[in-house]
Scaffold this motif. Sequence first.
Motif, PDB file in Angstrom:
ATOM      1  N   GLY A  31       0.810  -1.220   0.000  1.00  0.00           N
ATOM      2  CA  GLY A  31       0.000   0.000   0.000  1.00  0.00           C
ATOM      3  C   GLY A  31       0.844   1.271   0.000  1.00  0.00           C
ATOM      4  N   HIS A  32       0.212   2.371  -0.477  1.00  0.00           N
ATOM      5  CA  HIS A  32       0.816   3.711  -0.387  1.00  0.00           C
ATOM      6  C   HIS A  32       2.127   3.790  -1.174  1.00  0.00           C
ATOM      7  CE1 HIS A  32      -2.314   4.216   2.631  1.00  0.00           C
ATOM      8  NE2 HIS A  32      -1.951   3.020   3.032  1.00  0.00           N
ATOM      9  N   GLY A  33       3.042   4.669  -0.776  1.00  0.00           N
ATOM     10  CA  GLY A  33       4.318   4.812  -1.477  1.00  0.00           C
ATOM     11  C   GLY A  33       4.514   6.214  -2.008  1.00  0.00           C
ATOM     12  N   GLN A  79       6.846   4.772   8.939  1.00  0.00           N
ATOM     13  CA  GLN A  79       5.879   5.036   7.875  1.00  0.00           C
ATOM     14  C   GLN A  79       5.323   3.725   7.335  1.00  0.00           C
ATOM     15  OE1 GLN A  79       8.472   7.388   5.271  1.00  0.00           O
ATOM     16  NE2 GLN A  79       7.212   9.163   5.768  1.00  0.00           N
ATOM     17  N   GLU A  80       3.985   3.701   7.190  1.00  0.00           N
ATOM     18  CA  GLU A  80       3.328   2.506   6.672  1.00  0.00           C
ATOM     19  C   GLU A  80       3.915   2.076   5.328  1.00  0.00           C
ATOM     20  OE1 GLU A  80      -0.889   3.004   6.137  1.00  0.00           O
ATOM     21  OE2 GLU A  80      -1.163   1.006   5.299  1.00  0.00           O
ATOM     22  N   LYS A  81       4.144   3.046   4.423  1.00  0.00           N
ATOM     23  CA  LYS A  81       4.620   2.693   3.075  1.00  0.00           C
ATOM     24  C   LYS A  81       5.937   1.925   3.107  1.00  0.00           C
ATOM     25  CE  LYS A  81       7.360   6.841   2.109  1.00  0.00           C
ATOM     26  NZ  LYS A  81       7.652   7.921   1.163  1.00  0.00           N
ATOM     27  N   ILE A 130      -1.279  -5.142   0.997  1.00  0.00           N
ATOM     28  CA  ILE A 130      -0.684  -5.188   2.333  1.00  0.00           C
ATOM     29  C   ILE A 130      -0.659  -3.792   2.951  1.00  0.00           C
ATOM     30  CG2 ILE A 130       1.379  -5.834   3.662  1.00  0.00           C
ATOM     31  CD1 ILE A 130       0.158  -8.199   2.308  1.00  0.00           C
ATOM     32  N   HIS A 131      -1.232  -3.670   4.150  1.00  0.00           N
ATOM     33  CA  HIS A 131      -1.302  -2.375   4.845  1.00  0.00           C
ATOM     34  C   HIS A 131      -0.961  -2.530   6.319  1.00  0.00           C
ATOM     35  CE1 HIS A 131      -3.289   0.077   1.679  1.00  0.00           C
ATOM     36  NE2 HIS A 131      -3.451  -1.132   1.187  1.00  0.00           N
ATOM     37  N   ALA A 132      -0.891  -1.393   7.007  1.00  0.00           N
ATOM     38  CA  ALA A 132      -0.781  -1.391   8.467  1.00  0.00           C
ATOM     39  C   ALA A 132      -1.759  -0.340   8.980  1.00  0.00           C
ATOM     40  CB  ALA A 132       0.636  -1.072   8.907  1.00  0.00           C
ATOM     41  N   SER A 135      -9.871   6.379   5.122  1.00  0.00           N
ATOM     42  CA  SER A 135      -8.474   6.788   5.169  1.00  0.00           C
ATOM     43  C   SER A 135      -7.650   6.071   4.103  1.00  0.00           C
ATOM     44  CB  SER A 135      -7.884   6.616   6.570  1.00  0.00           C
ATOM     45  OG  SER A 135      -7.731   5.256   6.861  1.00  0.00           O
ATOM     46  N   GLU A 136      -7.954   4.804   3.824  1.00  0.00           N
ATOM     47  CA  GLU A 136      -7.194   4.136   2.760  1.00  0.00           C
ATOM     48  C   GLU A 136      -7.546   4.713   1.388  1.00  0.00           C
ATOM     49  OE1 GLU A 136      -4.750   2.506   3.456  1.00  0.00           O
ATOM     50  OE2 GLU A 136      -5.035   1.137   5.129  1.00  0.00           O
ATOM     51  N   ASN A 137      -8.807   5.029   1.171  1.00  0.00           N
ATOM     52  CA  ASN A 137      -9.193   5.574  -0.128  1.00  0.00           C
ATOM     53  C   ASN A 137      -8.661   6.987  -0.340  1.00  0.00           C
ATOM     54  OD1 ASN A 137     -10.507   3.213  -0.676  1.00  0.00           O
ATOM     55  ND2 ASN A 137     -12.549   3.983  -0.196  1.00  0.00           N
TER      56      ASN A 137
HETATM   57 ZN   LIG Z   1      -2.879   1.688   4.323  1.00  0.00          ZN
END
Ligand SMILES: [Zn+2]
Length: 433
Positions: free
Chosen positions: A157-159, A172-174, A226-228, A260-262
């Motif tokens: 996820g993210h990045g 950071q989650e990414k 994959i996320h956190a 929040s993910e969207n």
């Molecule tokens: Zn996420």
Amino acid sequence: MRQRLIIATMLLLSSLPALAAEVSGFRVWADPVKTRAVLDLDRKTAYKLFTLENPHRVVVDLQGSSIDIPVELDEEHAGIIKSVRYGQPDKDTLRVVFDLSEGAELKSFLLDPTAQYSHRLVIDLYSKSSRQSSSLVKHVSNISKPNREVVIAVDAGHGGEDPGAIGRKKTQEKVVVLQIARELKKAIDAEPGMKAVLTRDGDYYIPLRGRYEKARKARADLFVSIHADAFTKRSVQGSSVFVLSARGASSEFARLLADSENASDLVGGVTLNDKDDMLASVLLDLSQSATRQASNKVASDILRAMKRRGKVHKPHVGRANFMVLKSPDVPSVLVETAFISNPGEEKRLTEKEFQQRMARTITRGVKDYFYSSPPPGTWIAANRDGLKYVVARGDTLGGIANRYSVSLTRLRSANNIRGDVIHVGRELVIPTS
Ligand SMILES: [Zn+2]
């Protein structure tokens, strides 16, 4: 193309008040097809953009702007940008010049403020020489082979511009989800008959729809994002597994999480062109129910593997309206590996041991799914004879029969069982047709 760009900026010029904006930040990100430069602005401002050759440059003129930061180039992420400089051709214009290593097509847009960022000007430079990575092609040809491998698209996820959730120690989650995704790819590739492809393998942003598009192009049999997690209450912890819900979220928590993910696309910066896809995918949603069933199955297989090996946040599969799960034809699940907002889990998320354990657990669930319902023509379909299953706490004979799509009678006779009693730890033979 360039002509249209100039018309667009002229319109912008006439519709905005001539207020001086200040450039307060500058970042670059490179992915396999483009380099993205981002300028933080304290307000919306008019700008003009053009390219020059010999040597290749991109010039950005910002109306009535000033700059109060040293513009330093992060070389690791700079892609085709060699250097950056700025000046003032006249007193009302700030000019930023990017020196490029090769010619590029341009795309640019302004983004409104989000929780993390102020106004931004995003400039995407598509290198003319870049080609889509050939690994996708390899997987497409794989599909026609007899006994092909099942392909799992692993999506970190993210990045890039979008860090995702951030822990108290600034994790950071990414970053951690990419590390877990790479471990997951390793664990999957080590299994016979299974093969993983990463949607991103670096620190750059991919729009949500672009992620499942990549999975479809790779002819993936499964998409795992994959996320956190993050939550306001720091004590909240554990892993969760989500599937797409067409009719809203299964809980208020899931709704907030989906929001929040969207929001990722707002932060990561999508272009206006992505809006057409949105309509297309709404239409495709109508043909999604088979995919949804498969998604439910794989999600419960992953959750079951997780319950055996660690803490889960909720004992059942969550449902939320995640954009990234909207693929009409690839079963898709989203794994929230742990809560980055929980101090203990934030620490664990950065540890290789936890990352590898998480990867093995997800692989276990994915494997259970493919062995119980292998796509026809795959290596797994041809080789799952003699498949064994070890009874876990809470299992029932009917549940196991159901999971592997065999009748209760056949399961009983293959294992010489008369009644319904099975003991934890017993190895069962799963009959196949
Ligand atoms: Zn996420």
